[in-house]
Design an enzyme around this catalytic site. Sequence first.
Site, PDB file in Angstrom:
ATOM      1  N   GLU A  90      36.355  16.254  34.713  1.00  0.00           N
ATOM      2  CA  GLU A  90      36.329  15.107  35.620  1.00  0.00           C
ATOM      3  C   GLU A  90      37.427  14.077  35.307  1.00  0.00           C
ATOM      4  O   GLU A  90      37.219  12.879  35.413  1.00  0.00           O
ATOM      5  CB  GLU A  90      34.940  14.437  35.645  1.00  0.00           C
ATOM      6  CG  GLU A  90      33.880  15.314  36.287  1.00  0.00           C
ATOM      7  CD  GLU A  90      32.651  14.540  36.726  1.00  0.00           C
ATOM      8  OE1 GLU A  90      32.658  13.298  36.714  1.00  0.00           O
ATOM      9  OE2 GLU A  90      31.657  15.205  37.099  1.00  0.00           O
ATOM     10  N   HIS A 130      28.054  11.534  29.808  1.00  0.00           N
ATOM     11  CA  HIS A 130      27.800  12.803  29.117  1.00  0.00           C
ATOM     12  C   HIS A 130      27.969  12.613  27.613  1.00  0.00           C
ATOM     13  O   HIS A 130      28.689  11.715  27.168  1.00  0.00           O
ATOM     14  CB  HIS A 130      28.763  13.891  29.589  1.00  0.00           C
ATOM     15  CG  HIS A 130      28.467  14.423  30.954  1.00  0.00           C
ATOM     16  ND1 HIS A 130      28.137  15.731  31.194  1.00  0.00           N
ATOM     17  CD2 HIS A 130      28.452  13.809  32.168  1.00  0.00           C
ATOM     18  CE1 HIS A 130      27.940  15.910  32.492  1.00  0.00           C
ATOM     19  NE2 HIS A 130      28.140  14.756  33.101  1.00  0.00           N
TER      20      HIS A 130
END
Length: 585
Positions: A293, A567
């Site tokens: 990402e 995350h």
Amino acid sequence: MALQTSPFPNGCVAGLHAVGWAFILPCFWFLDRLIAVCKSTTLEKKQRLEQECYLQPLKVFFGSITFFILFLATAPLAFLGFLLWAPLQACRRPFSYHREPTSSPEKETHRGFELVGKASFGFASANLCLLPDSLARFNNLGHTQHRAAAIGQRIVQGVCRPHIRIFVDSPSSCGTLSPSSSILPVNSSSYGATDRQGQPPVSHHSDSAEGHVSIPKSNSRVVCVPCDDTEDPLSDQPSPLLNSNQNSNQQGRMGHRSAPRALLSQGLRQQDDVPWEVSSLFPANVDILCLEEVFDKRAAQKLTQTLRPMYGHILYDIGVYACQPPCKCSSFKFFNSGLFLASRFPVLEAQYHCFPNSRGEDALAAKGLLSAKVLIGQNPKQKKVVGYFNCTHLHAPEGEGEIRCEQLNMVTKWIGDFQAANRQPDEDIVFDVLCGDFNFDNCSPDDSLEQSHCLFEEYKDPCRAGPGKEKPWVIGTLLEQPTLYEDDINTPENLQRTLEREELRKQYISPPVPAEGRPLVYPETGQPWIGRRIDYILYRENSISKHCRTEIEEVTFITQLAGLTDHIPVGLRLNVIMDSDCVDE
């Protein structure tokens, strides 16, 4: 054939592409700010309440009007730029390659196999959510450019920290334990939430916006912990290799001894024959780093600038844009794949594939698979030693496991094709690693289809006990987005302490997803609460050279990026040992 640094075949095409993007960028930036000014993160809301600032409605009102007018004013120019930019994507290679000049090629290779026939390799994977600022705010993360610079600096501080080894000699414990950050020099920095992270001394250039960090020369420190023992000390064992993160837990080869209770908070634990730890720092000497990402181009450039002194070979802006030939991508691509690969070792070959079956909002990004072949060095017989590294980011929406299974089928095929095309008979292959954000876990009933995929018969998952069952020490890697700035998890040390306590971490790790129409019973009686682990690092043994064998040295759950992403990064260190017969030949 050496990789080309530019994604375009010549300077003329690259220049036209730059002009087209320059026309598009102002309109894109104003649209980004228009959305961002209307969307606040929970941290910004909290700060406004603490400061008793009540001007936010006025800021939103006038800011949105201003950015909307500027967006409309620059739209015609952006349209012209788009007409120039879009056709050029047909001749663009699917990644940019940065190679840092080096005074000696030997500095980029691993001398272990050439000297003693064994070596240790470290890998790490992290999803950073570096979307354009407006889109990142829907994940409760803002200030993409500042986060990119801070993330790069933290990674460098972790992998370049002084190499400290703790040797323990006792009846109940033998091994090398990695230290906690508490014994490192402290250098405070901040981003967003208060950051009291312990960090090694790393000097920063004044131009923090560019993310430059000067890298200290690596060194080793050995801390001996004496205690009464009648057994032979570890010094009688073969000395470990240089150029590796020497917190190897020797317990699996020394009778499964456990770490002393006093040092558990400072080093590895071992369970199910897998050494593991929750660390507030990235493991020292990570050899290959995979990030997901990293969609924003400016953020990717900031990461490249920050990481390049440590990683001489970086692949970024990976993926395709606009319309692509049929059977390659399913729709118009506004964003690249978000993949970012940084390697200490030279990249010999690289190949990218775009998933053609994306759906919904995921179809706007060119998610896919990047496969790379890296040069490690030479073995004792002067043959090339290479490794294969693969990274991917699968389809995200819940309840669409069929799409992810199709993508896993593609991943398996593409990896096989890449290795078959690039395998040479005079090379030794010492690792074959696959990592990334798989967007499914091994505990949710909703992900049962992916959990049983045949990929896990080829690649080993150190955290997996079987389909739908994690090992008891495993920790979920997906944080609950609304809680990202809570005191329990807003600093690396706080997040580390929270993850180590089951009752506390279940408040912040995303819970399993139930199957449609069925109540969720989790965890089962007598089983620990783990949560969703969607970030994986897998390795394969049947594809490496037959005279090499692999041992897991360490699995790491990393909290150093607390407050910067939703995350939890993961790390894996593998020991690769060549048969003694081959070394002696």
